[in-house]
Design an enzyme around this catalytic site. Sequence first.
Site, PDB file in Angstrom:
ATOM      1  CB  VAL A   8      -0.972   0.033   1.209  1.00 27.90           C
ATOM      2  CG1 VAL A   8      -2.022  -1.072   1.092  1.00 27.90           C
ATOM      3  CG2 VAL A   8      -0.232  -0.077   2.527  1.00 27.90           C
ATOM      4  CB  SER A   9       0.494   4.526  -1.499  1.00 30.03           C
ATOM      5  OG  SER A   9       0.338   3.896  -2.747  1.00 30.03           O
TER       6      SER A   9
END
Length: 189
Positions: A8-9
């Site tokens: 995920v970012s």
Amino acid sequence: MIIGYARVSTDDQDLTSQVERLRAAGCEKIFSEKLSGKNANRAQLLKMLGGLSAGDVVLATVTDRIARDPLDMLNILNTVKAAGAGLRLLDEPFLDTSNDLSDIVIFIVGWAAKWHRRRILENTARGRARAQANGTKFGRKSKLTPHQQREALDRLAKGFETQREIALSYNVSHPTIGRLRSKRDRPEL
């Protein structure tokens, strides 16, 4: 061995869904990280790629979890293939490195991910500009009200109290008061 990769970012996002899906798909080992996909130099990705052996399969949920740039995606794919391993994606079953057309498909999907990221950045920039034009101020809110700021500056100007003493009276740090002084001395801000 089936090896999973989840990403995920940001730290605020949750990896749980990806990890659960990868485990359910038979992953014996899962590498995960919370970093932007715009850069292929991610510690867990590199560790996973460096540990691949012939016959291993790398499994991720979708292309943009692996890379957001088509060139990065092709480089990652070449590393996987050079190790004698394969790459599959749960939500994009057409992407399977056992097929000779996979390079073309991966490039197109990688390009789409890059295009999508560019649209996100453009939309974010437009939204930020619109909000600023409408008077929205970004950043942390001031700890002092405008009245307290003027009062603190007046007290500083009188010279009877130190910056630290004034800060203590407002229960803020002395750099907070120092920034007020700097702001006052730079009228363009």
